[in-house]
Motif scaffolding. Sequence first.
Motif, PDB file in Angstrom:
ATOM      1  N   PRO A  88       0.661  -1.133  -0.019  1.00 44.31           N
ATOM      2  CA  PRO A  88      -0.123  -0.089  -0.040  1.00 44.31           C
ATOM      3  C   PRO A  88       0.889   1.177  -0.057  1.00 44.31           C
ATOM      4  N   THR A  89       2.110   1.087   0.738  1.00 44.07           N
ATOM      5  CA  THR A  89       2.908   2.519   0.797  1.00 44.07           C
ATOM      6  C   THR A  89       3.291   2.621  -0.794  1.00 44.07           C
ATOM      7  N   LEU A 170      -4.801  -4.955  -2.194  1.00 48.32           N
ATOM      8  CA  LEU A 170      -3.665  -3.911  -1.552  1.00 48.32           C
ATOM      9  C   LEU A 170      -3.646  -2.853  -2.537  1.00 48.32           C
ATOM     10  N   PHE A 171      -4.015  -3.172  -3.939  1.00 43.87           N
ATOM     11  CA  PHE A 171      -4.067  -1.995  -4.691  1.00 43.87           C
ATOM     12  C   PHE A 171      -5.417  -1.231  -4.552  1.00 43.87           C
ATOM     13  N   LEU A 172      -6.423  -2.008  -4.472  1.00 42.51           N
ATOM     14  CA  LEU A 172      -7.826  -1.279  -4.340  1.00 42.51           C
ATOM     15  C   LEU A 172      -7.869  -0.185  -3.313  1.00 42.51           C
ATOM     16  N   ILE A 173      -7.501  -0.787  -1.907  1.00 40.80           N
ATOM     17  CA  ILE A 173      -7.537  -0.011  -0.963  1.00 40.80           C
ATOM     18  C   ILE A 173      -6.711   1.308  -1.144  1.00 40.80           C
ATOM     19  N   THR A 174      -5.912   1.662  -1.856  1.00 42.46           N
ATOM     20  CA  THR A 174      -5.307   2.898  -2.032  1.00 42.46           C
ATOM     21  C   THR A 174      -5.816   3.970  -3.160  1.00 42.46           C
ATOM     22  N   TRP A 265      -8.653   2.201   6.669  1.00 44.07           N
ATOM     23  CA  TRP A 265      -8.733   2.212   5.058  1.00 44.07           C
ATOM     24  C   TRP A 265     -10.142   2.852   5.148  1.00 44.07           C
ATOM     25  N   VAL A 266     -11.063   2.642   5.932  1.00 42.32           N
ATOM     26  CA  VAL A 266     -12.141   3.353   5.918  1.00 42.32           C
ATOM     27  C   VAL A 266     -11.998   4.831   6.087  1.00 42.32           C
ATOM     28  N   VAL A 267     -11.332   5.269   7.015  1.00 44.28           N
ATOM     29  CA  VAL A 267     -10.981   6.767   7.097  1.00 44.28           C
ATOM     30  C   VAL A 267     -10.226   7.285   5.841  1.00 44.28           C
ATOM     31  N   LEU A 268      -9.348   6.338   5.269  1.00 48.76           N
ATOM     32  CA  LEU A 268      -8.763   6.735   3.837  1.00 48.76           C
ATOM     33  C   LEU A 268      -9.745   7.165   3.027  1.00 48.76           C
ATOM     34  N   TYR A 269     -10.690   6.283   2.774  1.00 51.37           N
ATOM     35  CA  TYR A 269     -11.928   6.203   1.785  1.00 51.37           C
ATOM     36  C   TYR A 269     -12.624   7.654   2.032  1.00 51.37           C
ATOM     37  N   GLY A 286     -12.527  -0.746  -2.188  1.00 55.25           N
ATOM     38  CA  GLY A 286     -11.394  -1.198  -1.362  1.00 55.25           C
ATOM     39  C   GLY A 286     -11.667  -1.512  -0.017  1.00 55.25           C
ATOM     40  N   ALA A 287     -12.171  -0.296   0.688  1.00 57.80           N
ATOM     41  CA  ALA A 287     -12.614  -0.262   2.040  1.00 57.80           C
ATOM     42  C   ALA A 287     -13.556  -1.589   2.602  1.00 57.80           C
TER      43      ALA A 287
END
Length: 358
Positions: A88-89, A170-174, A265-269, A286-287
């Motif tokens: 993810p990074t 791992l791509f989708l969550i970013t 990842w919910v917060v990132l979304y 993603g989330a």
Amino acid sequence: MALPVVKTLAECSSFQKTVLPYLPQLYDLPQQLIQSWNNPAELQTIYLATNPLITAFAFSLFLAPVFLLVSEVNKNYSQVDRCWSILPTIYNAHYSLYAHLNGLETSRLDHLLAFSVVWSIRLTFNYWRKGGYSIGSEDYRWEALRKYLSPALFFVFNVTFISLAQSFLLFLITTPTYVMLLAAPLGETMSTADVIFARVLMGLVLVEVFADQQQWNFQEAKRIYQKTAKVPHKFEQDDLDRGFVVTGLWSWSRHPNFAAEQSIWVVLYQWGCWTSQVLYNWTFLGAMSYLILFQASTWFTELITAEKYEDYKEYQRRVGKFLPKLVSDLPGDFSDQKAKPKVEKAEKKDGAPKKSLR
């Protein structure tokens, strides 16, 4: 043009406008890379001319057969787990780098990348300290699953889920980072809300650090106790005899580290939605997929744990899986114990003492 032309922030979240038109680039990209593999200047030109979401997507697809081949050769099915803490990074760094190379506003992306690096450091350290533990899936789970599936079915599972689906996840969550990148050409800079989102993400990583350390301290104390029969300082014999940690954050949640990880990842979304001024967008995939993965993975982990520790089922009844239980469905008040399950002696039906959670 590699980036779509968006006129409003809401358009940054449009799947039809920002994703679909660029999918054909995915078909030409492998041939372009093969033809220019030894020419750095041409590779950079290809990189800048390709939509950054497509580049990240292609990389996740490239990794899938690599994970599959290595896992089948080594008969170790945790190859994705070993890269879980860095992929993810890498994707977030890719979006930030793309913005820098194109002279776009990068303040928001740089703050996101800083969080992502801290997240990776924490997870990588925890992985190696525990000798292969991963937030995503652990090898013992795959080994346990192999007992229920035939070799042919497990190979199909390895192809479709372990190697491919997890790499894609791992791509989708970013992907919310891509939405933030698209907002950069509109002149959007860091706001107070962006600072709050960044600090919340850092705070959730801190929760993971505390939860992991408490788990580590308990497991080390249990190891010493089992080896020397001496109870280490600040630990109770009953807790160590039980075999699993129920103190600290683990008295409020059976998986506080997993709860924080999913929240990240919910917060990132939500950050991506806030940036594009919409209530929801396509990056929820993603989330949502991450939450589904953790539900299934945690269920399977607890199934194994409950078979190993006789008191674990009672712990499940008293303590919430991810979120604390506001009201206990069992007799007894936990308020005077700060929701800390303890072990007391109860009587078996035959009169012999038995440990139970209170």
